[in-house]
Design an enzyme around this catalytic site. Structure first.
Site, PDB file in Angstrom:
ATOM      1  N   HIS A  37       0.452  -1.377  -0.063  1.00  0.00           N
ATOM      2  CA  HIS A  37      -0.147  -0.053  -0.046  1.00  0.00           C
ATOM      3  C   HIS A  37       0.951   1.222   0.711  1.00  0.00           C
ATOM      4  O   HIS A  37       0.511   2.220   0.559  1.00  0.00           O
ATOM      5  CB  HIS A  37      -0.596  -0.388   0.939  1.00  0.00           C
ATOM      6  CG  HIS A  37      -2.092  -0.920   1.450  1.00  0.00           C
ATOM      7  ND1 HIS A  37      -3.171  -0.925   0.388  1.00  0.00           N
ATOM      8  CD2 HIS A  37      -1.843  -2.268   2.050  1.00  0.00           C
ATOM      9  CE1 HIS A  37      -3.325  -2.169   0.714  1.00  0.00           C
ATOM     10  NE2 HIS A  37      -3.603  -2.861   1.298  1.00  0.00           N
ATOM     11  N   GLY A 129      -4.532 -13.001  -4.245  1.00  0.00           N
ATOM     12  CA  GLY A 129      -3.844 -11.991  -3.600  1.00  0.00           C
ATOM     13  C   GLY A 129      -2.827 -12.027  -4.772  1.00  0.00           C
ATOM     14  O   GLY A 129      -1.520 -11.064  -3.968  1.00  0.00           O
ATOM     15  N   LEU A 130      -2.521 -12.316  -6.051  1.00  0.00           N
ATOM     16  CA  LEU A 130      -0.973 -12.612  -6.221  1.00  0.00           C
ATOM     17  C   LEU A 130      -1.882 -12.486  -7.524  1.00  0.00           C
ATOM     18  O   LEU A 130      -0.305 -12.860  -8.636  1.00  0.00           O
ATOM     19  CB  LEU A 130      -0.556 -14.484  -6.002  1.00  0.00           C
ATOM     20  CG  LEU A 130       0.031 -14.985  -4.618  1.00  0.00           C
ATOM     21  CD1 LEU A 130      -0.207 -15.985  -5.398  1.00  0.00           C
ATOM     22  CD2 LEU A 130       0.777 -14.585  -3.635  1.00  0.00           C
ATOM     23  N   SER A 132      -4.015 -12.202 -10.063  1.00  0.00           N
ATOM     24  CA  SER A 132      -4.375 -12.277 -11.462  1.00  0.00           C
ATOM     25  C   SER A 132      -5.073 -11.551 -12.699  1.00  0.00           C
ATOM     26  O   SER A 132      -4.951 -11.849 -13.506  1.00  0.00           O
ATOM     27  CB  SER A 132      -5.367 -13.776 -11.218  1.00  0.00           C
ATOM     28  OG  SER A 132      -6.120 -12.689 -10.137  1.00  0.00           O
ATOM     29  N   SER A 133      -5.159 -11.081 -11.999  1.00  0.00           N
ATOM     30  CA  SER A 133      -6.448  -9.395 -12.974  1.00  0.00           C
ATOM     31  C   SER A 133      -5.114  -9.101 -13.399  1.00  0.00           C
ATOM     32  O   SER A 133      -5.387  -8.787 -14.428  1.00  0.00           O
ATOM     33  CB  SER A 133      -7.134  -8.147 -11.944  1.00  0.00           C
ATOM     34  OG  SER A 133      -6.635  -7.555 -10.736  1.00  0.00           O
ATOM     35  N   ASP A 177       1.462  -4.409  -9.334  1.00  0.00           N
ATOM     36  CA  ASP A 177       1.124  -5.441  -9.781  1.00  0.00           C
ATOM     37  C   ASP A 177       0.974  -5.259 -11.326  1.00  0.00           C
ATOM     38  O   ASP A 177       2.151  -6.499 -11.456  1.00  0.00           O
ATOM     39  CB  ASP A 177      -0.658  -5.366  -9.695  1.00  0.00           C
ATOM     40  CG  ASP A 177      -0.916  -5.569  -7.769  1.00  0.00           C
ATOM     41  OD1 ASP A 177      -0.167  -5.860  -7.322  1.00  0.00           O
ATOM     42  OD2 ASP A 177      -1.909  -5.653  -7.640  1.00  0.00           O
TER      43      ASP A 177
END
Length: 391
Positions: A37, A129-130, A132-133, A177
């Site tokens: 964050h 939470g790795l 994928s999006s 990400d």
């Protein structure tokens, strides 16, 4: 699941016909070792790409239709959309992510001349939470770039992915990400300054230890709304601080400066959010310095401190991930463990000495199920390369 590209191409031919020469691509998921964050607060992050991710097969069409099929969401069947109607639609499910990339391409002046048939298959566990999006976004951008000959850098593909997720999908994420998925490098983490996108590759040398990801198998429904709340709270704190000190982002402050000026932040909740952003950014800088000196013990302690800050000041942990971290801290040979990713469920990342990996998995597997009724999953991971063509 192990993904076989030859089998994916066979499935593609079965779904969309055998003609032409479809091309195969891969974009990885990521785990963030430390720096959570901080990416939308102008701070540093330290993610690495994984060897699990999202695979895609693409073949251009001659019309304006795009047909999608995912082996992860077979119940949706083939989802068909038009390039002339790129709008978010709940019934289109997962395809809203690639649609958002196409929408962003068009918005940025990269006119997509024709549709395509696209088969997707991911081996990132859902809700872990790795990222994928982000993996799917970067994959789509890379496939479009190569298929239609756009001159776009990998950094720009990451920025397109972030813009798309912010503005098409309504998730107010930072750049980390997508950057990790696009720019990853084998056996290295990326030390990225999100205020200016300056980055360096830092080798992750853990001669006597492994990175172990533990999936809590829970994802609380408030993840996207609470994520956007945290961003808003951080922005409120920044505005208050800017009334007393000349900064552009929370990441500009040292811990000492924050303590000096923190009372300018009137809302106690916003003050806690700002404290996390400032201290986490400094922890990340110190952690990378420790890793460069092969001081893995200090690196691990900073990872533990990161979890405590995410639990107490940023409040993006949850009961299940707190249990996983606390159990990990009790196992001899665990150098550090914390929640990773957006929060409210998902995974922890732990640095575990080689001789303790089996004990770590045994201990957490049994105790976590006893305490929560959930069965955790464990992945001993390797650090892989960023998005690339497979043929």
């Amino acid at each position: 699941m192990a993904v076989n590209v030859t089998q994916l191409k066979e499935k593609f031919a079965e779904l969309f016909g055998p003609e032409g020469e479809p091309k195969a691509y891969f974009a990885p998921g990521r785990v963030n070792l430390i720096g959570e964050h901080t990416d939308y607060n102008g701070g540093h992050v330290f993610p690495c790409a994984l060897t699990i991710g999202t695979y895609g097969i693409i073949r251009p069409r001659t019309d304006r239709t795009v047909r999608f099929y995912s082996l992860n969401f077979t119940n949706l069947g083939i989802v068909e959309i038009s390039l002339d109607n790129l709008v978010p639609d709940e019934k289109d499910g997962w395809t809203n992510y690639p649609k958002g990339i196409m929408w962003t391409f068009e918005k940025r002046g990269y006119h997509i001349p024709a549709g395509a048939d696209i088969l997707i298959c991911g081996d990132i566990p859902a809700g872990s939470g790795l990222s994928s999006s982000a993996s799917l976004e970067v994959l789509t951008g890379l496939m479009l770039r190569d298929t239609f000959g756009f001159d776009i850098s990998m950094v720009d593909l990451a920025l397109i992915g972030q813009y798309s997720e912010n503005n098409f999908n309504g998730m107010n994420c930072g750049i980390m990400d997508q950057f990790a998925s696009a720019m990853g490098k084998k056996d290295c983490a990326i030390f990225l300054d999100t205020s200016n996108l300056n980055y360096e590759y830092a080798p992750v040398k853990l001669p006597d230890a492994k990175i172990v990801i533990t999936n809590s198998k829970v994802k609380h429904s408030l993840v996207s709304s609470a994520y956007n709340d945290r961003r808003r709270e951080s922005e409120t704190a920044l505005k208050d601080l800017q009334s007393v000190v000349d900064i552009k982002a929370l990441g500009d402050l040292t811990e000492e400066q924050f303590e000096q000026y923190k009372d300018a932040v009137k809302d106690p909740v916003c003050q806690k959010r700002a404290k996390h952003a400032v201290y986490e950014n400094q922890r990340t800088i110190h952690a990378v310095a420790a890793l460069k000196k092969n001081d893995i013990d200090t690196f691990g302690k900073l990872i533990n401190e990161s979890h405590i800050s995410l639990r107490d000041d940023y409040e993006t942990s949850c009961a299940e991930t707190d249990i996983l971290a606390e159990l990990a801290w009790s196992v001899p040979g665990v150098l550090g463990s914390r929640i990773t990713g957006g929060g409210f469920g998902g995974c922890t990342v732990s640095i575990v000495k080689n001789e303790s990996v089996d004990l770590f998995i045994r201990t957490l597997d049994k105790a976590y199920e006893e305490k929560t009724g959930n069965k955790a999953e464990f992945y001993v991971v390797d650090i892989g390369d960023g998005a690339h063509a497979l043929d």
